[in-house]
Design an enzyme around this catalytic site. Structure first.
Site, PDB file in Angstrom:
ATOM      1  N   ARG A 141       0.833  -1.198   0.000  1.00 30.78           N
ATOM      2  CA  ARG A 141       0.000   0.000   0.000  1.00 30.78           C
ATOM      3  C   ARG A 141       0.870   1.250   0.000  1.00 30.78           C
ATOM      4  O   ARG A 141       0.544   2.249  -0.658  1.00 30.78           O
ATOM      5  CB  ARG A 141      -0.956  -0.016   1.204  1.00 30.78           C
ATOM      6  CG  ARG A 141      -2.035   1.040   1.107  1.00 30.78           C
ATOM      7  CD  ARG A 141      -3.133   0.819   2.115  1.00 30.78           C
ATOM      8  NE  ARG A 141      -2.653   0.978   3.484  1.00 30.78           N
ATOM      9  CZ  ARG A 141      -3.373   0.681   4.576  1.00 30.78           C
ATOM     10  NH1 ARG A 141      -4.606   0.211   4.433  1.00 30.78           N
ATOM     11  NH2 ARG A 141      -2.881   0.841   5.775  1.00 30.78           N
ATOM     12  N   LYS A 147      -2.659   6.380   1.144  1.00 37.93           N
ATOM     13  CA  LYS A 147      -2.565   6.845   2.532  1.00 37.93           C
ATOM     14  C   LYS A 147      -1.585   8.006   2.613  1.00 37.93           C
ATOM     15  O   LYS A 147      -0.399   7.829   2.905  1.00 37.93           O
ATOM     16  CB  LYS A 147      -2.123   5.675   3.418  1.00 37.93           C
ATOM     17  CG  LYS A 147      -2.593   5.783   4.859  1.00 37.93           C
ATOM     18  CD  LYS A 147      -2.411   4.468   5.598  1.00 37.93           C
ATOM     19  CE  LYS A 147      -2.768   4.597   7.053  1.00 37.93           C
ATOM     20  NZ  LYS A 147      -4.218   4.552   7.323  1.00 37.93           N
ATOM     21  N   GLU A 203     -16.238   6.684   3.861  1.00 39.87           N
ATOM     22  CA  GLU A 203     -15.434   6.222   4.981  1.00 39.87           C
ATOM     23  C   GLU A 203     -15.877   6.871   6.269  1.00 39.87           C
ATOM     24  O   GLU A 203     -16.508   7.925   6.276  1.00 39.87           O
ATOM     25  CB  GLU A 203     -13.962   6.594   4.756  1.00 39.87           C
ATOM     26  CG  GLU A 203     -13.356   5.850   3.623  1.00 39.87           C
ATOM     27  CD  GLU A 203     -11.884   5.621   3.840  1.00 39.87           C
ATOM     28  OE1 GLU A 203     -11.500   5.039   4.876  1.00 39.87           O
ATOM     29  OE2 GLU A 203     -11.107   6.031   2.973  1.00 39.87           O
TER      30      GLU A 203
HETATM   31  C1  LIG Z   1      -5.356   3.801   7.454  1.00 36.42           C
HETATM   32  C2  LIG Z   1      -6.732   4.107   7.033  1.00 36.42           C
HETATM   33  C3  LIG Z   1      -7.779   3.164   7.137  1.00 36.42           C
HETATM   34  C4  LIG Z   1      -7.621   1.829   7.810  1.00 36.42           C
HETATM   35  O1  LIG Z   1      -6.742   0.958   7.140  1.00 36.42           O
HETATM   36  P1  LIG Z   1      -6.169  -0.306   7.909  1.00 36.42           P
HETATM   37  O2  LIG Z   1      -5.205  -0.890   6.939  1.00 36.42           O
HETATM   38  O3  LIG Z   1      -7.293  -1.212   8.181  1.00 36.42           O
HETATM   39  O4  LIG Z   1      -5.539   0.188   9.161  1.00 36.42           O
HETATM   40  C5  LIG Z   1      -9.026   3.510   6.635  1.00 36.42           C
HETATM   41  N1  LIG Z   1      -9.250   4.722   6.075  1.00 36.42           N
HETATM   42  C6  LIG Z   1      -8.276   5.651   5.984  1.00 36.42           C
HETATM   43  C7  LIG Z   1      -8.594   6.955   5.364  1.00 36.42           C
HETATM   44  C8  LIG Z   1      -6.992   5.380   6.461  1.00 36.42           C
HETATM   45  O5  LIG Z   1      -6.041   6.313   6.367  1.00 36.42           O
END
Ligand SMILES: *Cc1c(COP(=O)(O)O)cnc(C)c1O
Length: 335
Positions: free
Chosen positions: A77, A180, A216
Site C-alpha cells: 500500500r 494513505k 469512509e
Molecule cells: C489507514 C486508514 C484506514 C484503515 O486501514 P487499515 O489498513 O485497516 O488500518 C481507513 N481509512 C483511511 C482513510 C486510512 O487512512
C-alpha cells in the site's frame, strides 16, 4: 509501566529505522535513537504534501510470541501511495525488514499480553528534494518508528455515534483518497474537529461527486450487516483498509455473503449492524448515524451487535495467536 492507561499518542521508544533514496538506490537501513530529522527549509515534503504513511501493530500473543499482521500488505500500500505521488517506491522487503527490526530493537516497549495495549508502528515516506517549484521529488526517505499505544476500548468494546456532514469532502473521485497520504487528513480535519466538538466520534464521509453514497468513517472503512451479508462501499476514493480486507475474508470463511458495492445513504436504515474498521480499533460498532442535512437518525442500538463481536473476536484471536492462523496473515518476529 501502566500499559492499559496509555492512549493513542507518541511515546518515546529507543530506536527508529531509516533508509534514503538518492535518486538511484535505497541505502542500507540505518538504526538510530535520534527522534529528529534535520531538513532544509525548502524540502518538498514540507510544502507540497509529498509524503505517505502507514499504520500497523505488533502484538504480544498468548504464547509470548510477537507477531506482525500482514506487513507485506502495508508495504504494497505504501508503494501504491508512492506511485500516486511520483515518489520512489520502497521495496517490500526493505519496508518489512525495517518493521521487524524496529519491533526487535524496541522489545521492552511491547506491551504484555492481556494488557490490551500494543506496539504501534508508523512507517513514513517523505520527498526530500530541495527546491521551490511544484515538481516530483526524485529523492526520498523512509522512516519506521514505533510507539506503545493503549487499548482502543478501555473496559470493553463500545459503540460510537457518527455524523454525516457534507461541509467538507475528504477525497475526490480521481484524487488521492485511495492512498494513505497526509493530504487526505488535511482535507478532513475541519469537519472532523467540528464533529468532535458536537459530540460525535467521527464523520461518516459521503462521495464528493454526488454526496449520496457512503465512503469512509473518519480514518476507518465502513461496513453494514444484514441478511447474513457483510456489505462495504466500493469507490475510487476510499482507502483500501487491510482490516476491512481481512474482515471480508473472515466473513466469507464464517459463511457470510460479502458485497463490495456503492451504498446509498438511504440504505443505511436497512442494516441491522454497522461498524467502522481499521488497525486502531479493529472494529468500532456504530450505535447511530445522524445526517445533518436531512435531520434523520439511523440507530443500531448501544449494544455491540453479535456479528461485529464475532468478527472482532475472530480477527483478534489470530492477531494474538489464540487461534490457528489459517490464512497465513501473521509473521512471528520474536519467538
Ligand atoms: C489507514 C486508514 C484506514 C484503515 O486501514 P487499515 O489498513 O485497516 O488500518 C481507513 N481509512 C483511511 C482513510 C486510512 O487512512
Amino acid at each position: 509501566m501502566n500499559w492499559s492507561a496509555l492512549g493513542f499518542d507518541y511515546y518515546k521508544t529507543e530506536i527508529n529505522a531509516r533508509s534514503t533514496f538518492d535518486g538511484e538506490k535505497w541505502s542500507e537501513l540505518v538504526y538510530t535513537d535520534d527522534e529528529y530529522i534535520k531538513m532544509h527549509i525548502s524540502t518538498t515534503c514540507l510544502h507540497y504534501g509529498l509524503q505517505a504513511f502507514e499504520g500497523m501493530k505488533a502484538f504480544r500473543g498468548v504464547d509470548g510470541k510477537v507477531r506482525l499482521f500482514r506487513p507485506e500488505e502495508n508495504a504494497r500500500r505504501m508503494q501504491a501511495s508512492a506511485r500516486k505521488l511520483c515518489l520512489p517506491e520502497p521495496p517490500v522487503e526493505l519496508f518489512v525488514e525495517a518493521c521487524r527490526e524496529i519491533v526487535r530493537r524496541n522489545e521492552k516497549f511491547i506491551p504484555p499480553y492481556g494488557s490490551g495495549a500494543t506496539l504501534y508502528l508508523r512507517p513514513m515516506l517523505i520527498g526530500t528534494h530541495v527546491g521551490l517549484g511544484v515538481k516530483r521529488s526524485p529523492e526520498a526517505m523512509l522512516i519506521v518508528y514505533c510507539s506503545p499505544v493503549g487499548p482502543y476500548f478501555k473496559g470493553g468494546m463500545k459503540t460510537i455515534n457518527v455524523v454525516i456532514d457534507r461541509v467538507q469532502d475528504r477525497a475526490a473521485p480521481r484524487g488521492t483518497g485511495d492512498v494513505k497520504v497526509g493530504g487526505n487528513y488535511a482535507a478532513s480535519i475541519f469537519s472532523g474537529t467540528k464533529a468532535h466538538t458536537e459530540g460525535y466520534s467521527n464523520v461518516l464521509y459521503v462521495d464528493a461527486a454526488e454526496h449520496r453514497y457512503v465512503e469512509e468513517c473518519g480514518a476507518a472503512n465502513f461496513f453494514g450487516i444484514k441478511d447474513n451479508t457483510y456489505v462495504t462501499p466500493k469507490s475510487p476514493s476510499i482507502l483500501p483498509s487491510i482490516t476491512n480486507k481481512s474482515l471480508r475474508e473472515l466473513a466469507a470463511h464464517l459463511g457470510m455473503k460479502v458485497e463490495e458495492r456503492p451504498i446509498p445513504v438511504e440504505e443505511l436504515s436497512t442494516f441491522v449492524e454497522a461498524g467502522a474498521c481499521g488497525t486502531a480499533a479493529v472494529i468500532s460498532p456504530i450505535a447511530s448515524i445522524f445526517d445533518l442535512d436531512s435531520g434523520e437518525r439511523v440507530s443500531y442500538g448501544n449494544e455491540v451487535g453479535a456479528t461485529c463481536l464475532k468478527l472482532y473476536n475472530a480477527l483478534q484471536d489470530i492477531q494474538y495467536g489464540r487461534s490457528e492462523d489459517i490464512f497465513g496473515w501473521t509473521e512471528v518476529v520474536i519467538e
